[in-house]
Design a protein around this motif. Structure first.
Motif, PDB file in Angstrom:
ATOM      1  N   PRO A 148     -30.062  18.811  -6.732  1.00 19.42           N
ATOM      2  CA  PRO A 148     -28.894  18.923  -7.613  1.00 19.42           C
ATOM      3  C   PRO A 148     -27.645  18.294  -7.003  1.00 19.42           C
ATOM      4  N   TYR A 149     -26.638  18.090  -7.846  1.00 23.89           N
ATOM      5  CA  TYR A 149     -25.396  17.456  -7.408  1.00 23.89           C
ATOM      6  C   TYR A 149     -24.580  18.364  -6.505  1.00 23.89           C
ATOM      7  N   GLY A 150     -24.728  19.678  -6.642  1.00 26.37           N
ATOM      8  CA  GLY A 150     -23.861  20.593  -5.899  1.00 26.37           C
ATOM      9  C   GLY A 150     -22.514  20.705  -6.589  1.00 26.37           C
ATOM     10  N   LYS A 151     -21.514  21.129  -5.863  1.00 30.42           N
ATOM     11  CA  LYS A 151     -20.174  21.295  -6.432  1.00 30.42           C
ATOM     12  C   LYS A 151     -19.539  19.931  -6.677  1.00 30.42           C
ATOM     13  N   LEU A 152     -19.255  19.637  -7.932  1.00 27.45           N
ATOM     14  CA  LEU A 152     -18.677  18.337  -8.279  1.00 27.45           C
ATOM     15  C   LEU A 152     -17.315  18.128  -7.636  1.00 27.45           C
ATOM     16  N   SER A 153     -16.610  19.233  -7.363  1.00 27.77           N
ATOM     17  CA  SER A 153     -15.281  19.133  -6.749  1.00 27.77           C
ATOM     18  C   SER A 153     -15.337  18.558  -5.343  1.00 27.77           C
ATOM     19  N   GLN A 154     -16.523  18.592  -4.716  1.00 29.82           N
ATOM     20  CA  GLN A 154     -16.673  18.066  -3.353  1.00 29.82           C
ATOM     21  C   GLN A 154     -17.002  16.576  -3.338  1.00 29.82           C
ATOM     22  N   TRP A 155     -17.229  15.998  -4.516  1.00 27.33           N
ATOM     23  CA  TRP A 155     -17.515  14.574  -4.619  1.00 27.33           C
ATOM     24  C   TRP A 155     -16.234  13.807  -4.933  1.00 27.33           C
ATOM     25  N   ASN A 156     -16.112  12.636  -4.351  1.00 28.18           N
ATOM     26  CA  ASN A 156     -14.995  11.745  -4.680  1.00 28.18           C
ATOM     27  C   ASN A 156     -15.354  10.777  -5.797  1.00 28.18           C
ATOM     28  N   THR A 157     -16.649  10.738  -6.163  1.00 26.06           N
ATOM     29  CA  THR A 157     -17.110   9.925  -7.287  1.00 26.06           C
ATOM     30  C   THR A 157     -18.015  10.803  -8.149  1.00 26.06           C
ATOM     31  N   ASP A 158     -18.374  10.322  -9.320  1.00 31.80           N
ATOM     32  CA  ASP A 158     -19.311  11.031 -10.189  1.00 31.80           C
ATOM     33  C   ASP A 158     -20.719  10.823  -9.635  1.00 31.80           C
ATOM     34  N   PRO A 159     -21.407  11.882  -9.209  1.00 33.35           N
ATOM     35  CA  PRO A 159     -22.734  11.705  -8.597  1.00 33.35           C
ATOM     36  C   PRO A 159     -23.782  11.152  -9.554  1.00 33.35           C
ATOM     37  N   ALA A 160     -23.517  11.218 -10.857  1.00 35.24           N
ATOM     38  CA  ALA A 160     -24.471  10.721 -11.851  1.00 35.24           C
ATOM     39  C   ALA A 160     -24.253   9.253 -12.193  1.00 35.24           C
ATOM     40  N   VAL A 161     -23.151   8.681 -11.688  1.00 37.36           N
ATOM     41  CA  VAL A 161     -22.815   7.293 -12.014  1.00 37.36           C
ATOM     42  C   VAL A 161     -22.617   6.514 -10.714  1.00 37.36           C
ATOM     43  N   PRO A 162     -23.463   5.524 -10.427  1.00 38.84           N
ATOM     44  CA  PRO A 162     -23.313   4.780  -9.168  1.00 38.84           C
ATOM     45  C   PRO A 162     -21.967   4.074  -9.084  1.00 38.84           C
ATOM     46  N   ALA A 163     -21.338   4.181  -7.917  1.00 42.14           N
ATOM     47  CA  ALA A 163     -20.025   3.560  -7.683  1.00 42.14           C
ATOM     48  C   ALA A 163     -20.087   2.756  -6.393  1.00 42.14           C
TER      49      ALA A 163
END
Length: 376
Positions: free
Chosen positions: A77-92
């Motif tokens: 799973p992605y985990g807490k989205l607040s800990q990501w600087n990008t959207d984990p579901a969209v490659p950046a």
């Protein structure tokens, strides 16, 4: 056929959600199959249930000897989205890296294998050995896909298993195994003010755990180090002023090739029997293996290992060997195949697996595609 560059193809795989237990893993299997069909590769999707499927492709070689490339389709799973600087579901893309869930573990390795295989077929290349590509589902949980592949006989007569797990392009020639051991202890309750009249199931459970950890630390592997033993779950206790007479512990044990599950159970039973005798039989213990993945080691003089080192040197890579502490589908696919060489090698980084802001360096992803073309 839609033409993808290496980077575009990686982005396509990263854009297909395949979170274990949440998404339909058949979607990514179907995408890979359609891509390889367009490349004229012999490929099929092997459905297991309404959410799971493997994808299997074959590229015939000059020899019928079979080498198996393996990568898993699912992610955690992605985990807490607040800990990501990008959207984990969209490659950046940033600073030469692609960020997304699965970028390191292990859609970059998966994408490289699929892209290399399709490219070989398109340019009419015939490898020395017949290549079987096996994309497995459910690796992050129960290994359902790998188990089904073994049942189907895909690993029969294989002369090499190459797994594209994240190693930072280092050569993984050894992998720790894993045992999830449930330990139940039964003692005797008493008033909290008179603990000497009871048999504390929690305390004895901790003591058995401590001694087992001490025993297993005697085994040391040159690449994997020592086995690890930790308590990952515990139940026990009645009320604060009563001696607990029941406890349950879950132990996560990461093993090395020198020690088997059977030996671990024998050590645990020997320890528990000692404490049972010391309590005149009032302490009872029970052990159950909840999950088991064998440890893996490829012989230092194996020809495939030597060839892998040679190719890495030709590419000006380190050619250094490393040990893999996490378990992979290799522990299922290679089970019972004592002499099968297993090499774990991929562009992702193991320290990024399962974490926020997971990424892969594009340079290493491209290096892995080149490596596959040179090795086979």
């Amino acid at each position: 056929m839609k033409h993808y560059s290496e980077e575009e193809f990686l982005n396509q795989l990263l854009s297909i959600p395949s979170v274990n237990g949440v998404d339909d893993e058949r979607e990514i299997a179907n995408f890979i199959a359609e891509y390889l069909k367009d490349c004229k590769v012999n490929v099929s999707v092997r459905e297991i249930d309404q959410r799971h499927a493997n994808v299997v492709a074959v590229l015939g070689g000059k020899s019928k000897e079979k080498v198996v490339w393996n990568g898993h389709l699912d992610t955690v799973p992605y985990g807490k989205l607040s800990q990501w600087n990008t959207d984990p579901a969209v490659p950046a893309k940033k600073n030469g890296c692609i960020y997304a869930r699965g970028a390191s573990d292990m859609k970059s390795g998966l994408a490289a294998m699929v892209y290399a295989l399709g490219n070989m077929k398109q340019r009419g290349y015939i490898p020395e050995k017949t290549i079987y590509f096996l994309g497995t589902c459910d690796e992050e949980k129960g290994g359902l896909g790998a188990k089904e592949a073994v049942k189907e006989g895909i690993m029969d007569d294989a002369v090499l298993l190459l797994v594209g797990e994240p190693t930072g392009m280092k050569i993984g020639s050894a992998q720790k195994g894993c045992v999830w051991l449930k330990m139940k202890t039964k003692g005797k309750t008493s008033h909290g003010a008179y603990p000497q009249e009871g048999i504390n199931a929690v305390e004895y459970g901790f003591e058995i755990f401590r001694k087992l950890k001490e025993k297993l630390s005697e085994f040391v592997h040159p690449l994997l180090g020592q086995p690890t033993v930790q308590i990952t779950g515990i139940k026990g206790g009645i009320v604060p002023n009563m001696t607990p007479d029941d406890a349950e512990f879950m132990l996560d044990i990461r093993t090395v090739p020198q020690v088997s599950t059977g030996e671990i159970l024998r050590y645990a039973l020997c320890l528990s029997q000692t404490y049972e005798r010391n309590t005149d039989g009032m302490l009872k213990t029970e052990f159950t293996v909840e999950n088991e993945r064998m440890a893996i080691e490829t012989a230092p003089d194996d020809l495939w290992l030597r060839k892998t080192e040679w190719v890495e040197r030709c590419m000006y890579l380190s050619a250094s060997q490393t040990g893999i502490n996490y378990f992979t589908d290799a522990s299922i696919l290679a089970e019972g195949k004592k002499d099968l060489p297993v090499i774990l090698l991929g562009p992702g980084e193991p320290f990024l697996a399962h974490k926020p802001d997971e990424y892969v360096e594009l340079k290493k992803y491209l290096q892995f595609i080149e490596f596959l073309n040179k090795l086979f």
